[in-house]
Scaffold this active site. Sequence first.
Site, PDB file in Angstrom:
ATOM      1  N   GLY A  78       0.858  -1.198   0.000  1.00  0.00           N
ATOM      2  CA  GLY A  78       0.000   0.000   0.000  1.00  0.00           C
ATOM      3  C   GLY A  78       0.884   1.235   0.000  1.00  0.00           C
ATOM      4  N   ARG A  79       0.343   2.326   0.509  1.00  0.00           N
ATOM      5  CA  ARG A  79       1.100   3.595   0.456  1.00  0.00           C
ATOM      6  C   ARG A  79       2.449   3.466   1.162  1.00  0.00           C
ATOM      7  NH1 ARG A  79      -4.008   4.654   1.939  1.00  0.00           N
ATOM      8  NH2 ARG A  79      -5.294   6.020   0.642  1.00  0.00           N
ATOM      9  N   ARG A 133       1.107  -3.057  12.778  1.00  0.00           N
ATOM     10  CA  ARG A 133       0.411  -3.338  14.030  1.00  0.00           C
ATOM     11  C   ARG A 133       1.026  -4.580  14.655  1.00  0.00           C
ATOM     12  NH1 ARG A 133      -1.031   1.129  13.799  1.00  0.00           N
ATOM     13  NH2 ARG A 133      -3.142   1.993  13.866  1.00  0.00           N
ATOM     14  N   GLU A 184       0.152  -3.233  23.381  1.00  0.00           N
ATOM     15  CA  GLU A 184       0.764  -1.956  23.794  1.00  0.00           C
ATOM     16  C   GLU A 184       0.033  -1.332  24.972  1.00  0.00           C
ATOM     17  OE1 GLU A 184       1.064   0.637  20.398  1.00  0.00           O
ATOM     18  OE2 GLU A 184       2.094  -0.900  19.233  1.00  0.00           O
ATOM     19  N   HIS A 215       6.109   2.920  19.196  1.00  0.00           N
ATOM     20  CA  HIS A 215       5.028   3.314  18.267  1.00  0.00           C
ATOM     21  C   HIS A 215       5.160   4.792  17.854  1.00  0.00           C
ATOM     22  CE1 HIS A 215       0.730   2.077  16.910  1.00  0.00           C
ATOM     23  NE2 HIS A 215       1.287   2.909  16.042  1.00  0.00           N
TER      24      HIS A 215
HETATM   25  C1  DGY Z   1      -1.437   4.894  12.355  1.00  0.00           C
HETATM   26  O1  DGY Z   1      -1.672   5.995  11.863  1.00  0.00           O
HETATM   27  O2  DGY Z   1      -2.169   3.930  12.198  1.00  0.00           O
HETATM   28  C2  DGY Z   1      -0.159   4.765  13.130  1.00  0.00           C
HETATM   29  O3  DGY Z   1      -0.043   3.586  13.796  1.00  0.00           O
HETATM   30  C3  DGY Z   1       0.028   5.936  14.063  1.00  0.00           C
HETATM   31  O4  DGY Z   1       0.634   6.893  13.314  1.00  0.00           O
END
Ligand code: DGY
Length: 315
Positions: free
Chosen positions: A152-153, A235, A264, A282
Amino acid sequence: MGTVFVSGALPGGVTAWLAGRHDVVQHDGGVATEAFSEVAPRLEGLVSLLTDRVDAALLARAPRLRVVGNVAVGVDNIDLDACRARGVVVTNTPDVLTEVTADLAFALLLGAARRVGEGDRTVRAGAFGGWTPSYMLGARVHGATLGVLGLGRIGRAVARRARGFSMNVLYTQKRRAPETVEQELSARFVDLAELLGQSDFVSVHCPLSPETRHLLDRERIASMRRGAVLVNTARGRIVDEAALADALATGHLAAAGLDVFEDEPRVHPALLSSPGALMTPHIGSADRHTREAMARLAAENVDLVLSGNPPKTPV
Ligand code: DGY
């Protein structure tokens, strides 16, 4: 004008901007607070953080809610089906964090490969005994094969960086990317098994969903190349953390660069004591400009929906 709960202190004067247009209640503790419970019955908009669980139970407490603007690109903290069923619009913050997150993924890739965290700890501990030919050897990045899990991006931005290191790029995802994208990135589409078996580095960039939870489980981690490096800035729950810690302990994996964790802010104790784990808290999108842009986009989306307009970035 509607009632909006802002879950946490937003940077860049965004809460003040929103408060100029709506009746805003802001509380740093998020949706698990008394402040949220108090405002929930009249709530129309919610600016949520990725640490807020927006589920059917929350929606039932906020029957007038019309829009959730998540200050994150990931929306795994939100029950999208429950929102859809109640006609609640959900928005996220794509694009604005792509490049900085890719920067951190690459920093972790390089740092884990070249034992930067371990080296830093060694120097600070006064344990650097001097240069020797075979001291603290790491993994070679230049010319190695990178497997991108999710083009993806952010995955694409990482693949673009990999080209600067003459890396050979493989990728996998549900659907093959357009040929123009593959050509631009010199990226080859393979299935997950081939990607894990062929890559010296695997970088995770897919969203967390029921299908991707523990996508990298014990068996798949074991199928990675011996001495490979795993990078996760997506994640934590996509990777079985206990299995990863075991793979680092046995030396099956040389290192891991982790910005996200299964539970987390808790981190698996075996990772905390693993010299091969390079970890950050994170912070993939954590630069001031990006965080302000994320907050602004989430707030604008909430404002747009409450004013009867389509949001900029619906999910
Ligand atoms: C998101 O945007 O999903 C990141 O984990 C936090 O920047």
